[in-house]
Motif scaffolding. Structure first.
Motif, PDB file in Angstrom:
ATOM      1  N   TRP A  28       2.454   1.730  -3.369  1.00  0.00           N
ATOM      2  CA  TRP A  28       1.563   2.315  -4.728  1.00  0.00           C
ATOM      3  C   TRP A  28       1.199   3.682  -4.364  1.00  0.00           C
ATOM      4  O   TRP A  28       1.201   4.328  -5.254  1.00  0.00           O
ATOM      5  CB  TRP A  28       0.445   1.372  -4.474  1.00  0.00           C
ATOM      6  CG  TRP A  28      -0.857   1.738  -5.454  1.00  0.00           C
ATOM      7  CD1 TRP A  28      -0.949   1.700  -6.465  1.00  0.00           C
ATOM      8  CD2 TRP A  28      -2.150   2.271  -4.892  1.00  0.00           C
ATOM      9  NE1 TRP A  28      -1.926   2.094  -7.067  1.00  0.00           N
ATOM     10  CE2 TRP A  28      -2.711   2.405  -6.083  1.00  0.00           C
ATOM     11  CE3 TRP A  28      -2.709   2.366  -3.596  1.00  0.00           C
ATOM     12  CZ2 TRP A  28      -4.219   3.054  -6.125  1.00  0.00           C
ATOM     13  CZ3 TRP A  28      -4.160   2.838  -3.606  1.00  0.00           C
ATOM     14  CH2 TRP A  28      -4.544   3.296  -4.832  1.00  0.00           C
ATOM     15  N   LYS A  29       0.991   4.089  -3.042  1.00  0.00           N
ATOM     16  CA  LYS A  29       0.671   5.470  -2.845  1.00  0.00           C
ATOM     17  C   LYS A  29       1.797   6.503  -3.038  1.00  0.00           C
ATOM     18  O   LYS A  29       1.550   7.502  -3.385  1.00  0.00           O
ATOM     19  CB  LYS A  29       0.105   5.577  -1.276  1.00  0.00           C
ATOM     20  CG  LYS A  29      -1.195   4.936  -1.156  1.00  0.00           C
ATOM     21  CD  LYS A  29      -2.220   5.671  -1.901  1.00  0.00           C
ATOM     22  CE  LYS A  29      -2.686   6.672  -1.273  1.00  0.00           C
ATOM     23  NZ  LYS A  29      -3.880   7.520  -1.863  1.00  0.00           N
ATOM     24  N   HIS A  30       2.895   6.076  -2.447  1.00  0.00           N
ATOM     25  CA  HIS A  30       3.907   7.052  -2.163  1.00  0.00           C
ATOM     26  C   HIS A  30       5.249   6.907  -3.114  1.00  0.00           C
ATOM     27  O   HIS A  30       6.240   7.931  -3.234  1.00  0.00           O
ATOM     28  CB  HIS A  30       4.435   6.992  -0.894  1.00  0.00           C
ATOM     29  CG  HIS A  30       3.318   7.381   0.053  1.00  0.00           C
ATOM     30  ND1 HIS A  30       2.689   8.484   0.330  1.00  0.00           N
ATOM     31  CD2 HIS A  30       2.804   6.756   1.103  1.00  0.00           C
ATOM     32  CE1 HIS A  30       1.526   8.591   0.877  1.00  0.00           C
ATOM     33  NE2 HIS A  30       1.548   7.574   1.578  1.00  0.00           N
ATOM     34  N   TRP A  61       0.949  -1.318   0.027  1.00  0.00           N
ATOM     35  CA  TRP A  61      -0.168   0.028   0.001  1.00  0.00           C
ATOM     36  C   TRP A  61       0.947   1.201   0.023  1.00  0.00           C
ATOM     37  O   TRP A  61       0.614   2.112  -0.741  1.00  0.00           O
ATOM     38  CB  TRP A  61      -0.818   0.132   1.229  1.00  0.00           C
ATOM     39  CG  TRP A  61      -1.992   1.332   1.182  1.00  0.00           C
ATOM     40  CD1 TRP A  61      -3.032   1.357   0.494  1.00  0.00           C
ATOM     41  CD2 TRP A  61      -1.682   2.561   1.996  1.00  0.00           C
ATOM     42  NE1 TRP A  61      -3.675   2.536   0.907  1.00  0.00           N
ATOM     43  CE2 TRP A  61      -2.684   3.342   1.801  1.00  0.00           C
ATOM     44  CE3 TRP A  61      -0.812   2.731   2.655  1.00  0.00           C
ATOM     45  CZ2 TRP A  61      -2.964   4.446   2.207  1.00  0.00           C
ATOM     46  CZ3 TRP A  61      -0.762   4.254   3.388  1.00  0.00           C
ATOM     47  CH2 TRP A  61      -1.752   4.855   3.152  1.00  0.00           C
ATOM     48  N   LEU A  62       1.847   1.254   0.672  1.00  0.00           N
ATOM     49  CA  LEU A  62       2.957   2.372   0.930  1.00  0.00           C
ATOM     50  C   LEU A  62       3.357   2.571  -0.545  1.00  0.00           C
ATOM     51  O   LEU A  62       3.654   3.853  -1.047  1.00  0.00           O
ATOM     52  CB  LEU A  62       3.748   2.162   1.893  1.00  0.00           C
ATOM     53  CG  LEU A  62       3.386   2.509   3.542  1.00  0.00           C
ATOM     54  CD1 LEU A  62       4.523   2.026   4.447  1.00  0.00           C
ATOM     55  CD2 LEU A  62       2.728   3.727   3.646  1.00  0.00           C
TER      56      LEU A  62
END
Length: 474
Positions: free
Chosen positions: A194-196, A191-192
């Protein structure tokens, strides 16, 4: 003149770009599980053999197969990064590690566990060189020492926390929890990421996969690792179980060198990088430093368990001082490498590592734990001064398209060096016990003393290629 001096000093005081620092921390978080997993599985071998109704020699393939699969995957990472982009490859490696960890936790017999660990090894083999590549390209050469110090955290935490966590799990829970703990870490890391993590551009030329190079280099790396890992079990280099895979690996490697030097298009690993004296010296020193670091990482827990009779958990706690020493100097060494170059830092650190290893060459059955802890602390503090500046030196002056090749090369040299160091020291201990007067505790302590002297010798030999490292001020 005053203005020019101020301008010259200013870059030394620049802080790491917050965006790049965030990327580095995310990359570190994603790599922690793979580093912890390796050391936790090592302490679970006996339990796995009992629970899965197998033998230790058969279950050992849970470790060996993982390392071989990792070796096969590492050379592919450079092409994959250029073809699909670093972020995509990094996230793919996280998905592979996540799914394989879930499968490992559900394994029902030795064959299924070994098979799922092969998949896990592929994920780990792609993960580390891709992590290095994404960070170096994001940094663009700025604050590289401090950033490499950050991404080295998983490699530091694995040997420290892995045995402790593994010991706690083995004492209180099922071995399946060794793989369960990876799942939330991987989900958060995905998740991190993909987002950042910013999406990088893949190579505009979209290079095709060098299939012939892959069929030569990947098996060469894997077979060499296998042959080296069998040295201690077979009792030396003369055994067919060691000589044949080592010879096959060297023949495949030689064939790849001839092939890659003649290839006009993009090879799997660009050997032209080794025309640089600094790059060649960096990789040779990295090979020897792998022997220095990994060899003692093998010796220390075995010394505490076999000579001192400590439990797995207590051994993990006794190894903490070395990890603390590494954490203390991590960021300081990285910043120093950015400012003054690599050579002098590596030379001083090798001398300190050599000196801090000597107390273990005299350690017996009742040597004071505080003395050994202090030696570990000093040794750990010096180890950062070996690995981080060498990595900075290896990437110095490279163009963007060369960085994936450098990531593959540094990973191969460090891995083979680490495996070779561990195999040599394990063989030394075995031969000392075979040629000794008996299997008493005193004889065992003497065998470890001789092996620690060999590790001191590794550090001394590493000084020579380190003399050729770059010492260019940043």
């Amino acid at each position: 003149m005053a203005m020019s001096q101020a301008e010259a000093i200013k870059p030394l005081k620049e802080k790491i770009d917050p965006g790049i620092l965030k990327v580095a921390l995310i990359l570190v978080f994603g790599a922690i599980a793979s580093q912890l997993d390796s050391t936790m599985v090592n302490v679970a071998i006996n339990t796995l053999a009992l629970d899965l109704h197998s033998t230790v020699s058969a279950i050992q393939w849970v470790i060996t197969g993982y390392v071989l699969a990792m070796g096969l995957a590492v050379p592919v990472s450079g092409w994959a990064i250029q073809r699909f982009g670093g972020k995509n490859v990094y996230m793919f490696s996280l998905w592979v590690f996540l799914i394989s960890s879930l499968l490992c936790s559900l394994a029902w017999n030795p064959g299924s566990l070994i098979g799922f660990r092969l998949i896990q090894g592929i994920g780990a083999g792609l993960l580390v060189p891709t992590m290095q590549n994404v960070l170096v390209q994001s940094a663009g050469g700025s604050s590289l020492g401090r950033l490499i110090a950050i991404i080295s955290i998983p490699a530091l935490l694995g040997p420290i926390l892995g045995p402790v966590i593994g010991g706690l799990i083995m004492d209180n829970m099922s071995w399946r929890w060794i793989f369960y703990v990876n799942i939330p870490i991987m989900l958060i890391a995905l998740w991190l990421s993909w987002k950042h993590i910013p999406k990088d551009e893949s190579s505009p030329n979209k290079p095709g996969l060098d299939v012939i190079g892959l069929l030569l280099l990947s098996p060469a790396f894997a077979v060499l690792i296998y042959g080296i890992s069998e040295v201690s079990a077979q009792g030396g280099l003369s055994s067919a179980g060691v000589f044949i895979p080592l010879a096959a690996g060297l023949v495949l490697l030689a064939a790849y060198i001839v092939y890659a030097l003649r290839l006009r298009s993009s090879p799997l690993l660009d050997l032209q990088l080794f025309r640089s004296r600094n790059f060649l010296a960096s990789n040779v020193t990295l090979f020897l430093s792998g022997m220095v670091m990994n060899g003692v990482l093998l010796l220390l827990p075995l010394y505490y368990e076999q000579v001192r009779g400590e439990s797995v958990l207590m051994t993990g706690l006794l190894l903490i001082p070395q990890g603390v020493g590494m954490l203390i100097t991590r960021s300081w060494i990285g910043g120093l490498a950015d400012r003054i170059g690599s050579r002098n830092i590596v030379l001083v650190s090798l001398v300190v590592t050599l000196a801090a290893s000597i107390p273990f060459a005299f350690a017996g059955t009742d040597t004071n734990h505080f003395l050994l802890g202090a030696a570990q602390l000093l040794r750990g503090a010096a180890l950062n001064g070996i690995l981080i500046p060498i990595m900075v030196s290896a990437y110095e002056g490279l163009r963007k398209e060369q960085i994936p090749h450098a990531s593959i090369s540094t990973r191969i040299f460090q891995t083979i060096g680490g495996a070779f160091g561990s195999a040599v020291l394990a063989t030394v201990i075995g031969q000392q016990l075979t040629g000794g007067t008996g299997s008493s505790l005193t004889s065992l302590a003497h065998a470890y003393q001789v092996a620690f002297w060999w590790s001191v010798g590794f550090a001394a030999v590493a000084i020579f290629p380190a003399l050729f490292l770059s010492n260019r001020k940043k």
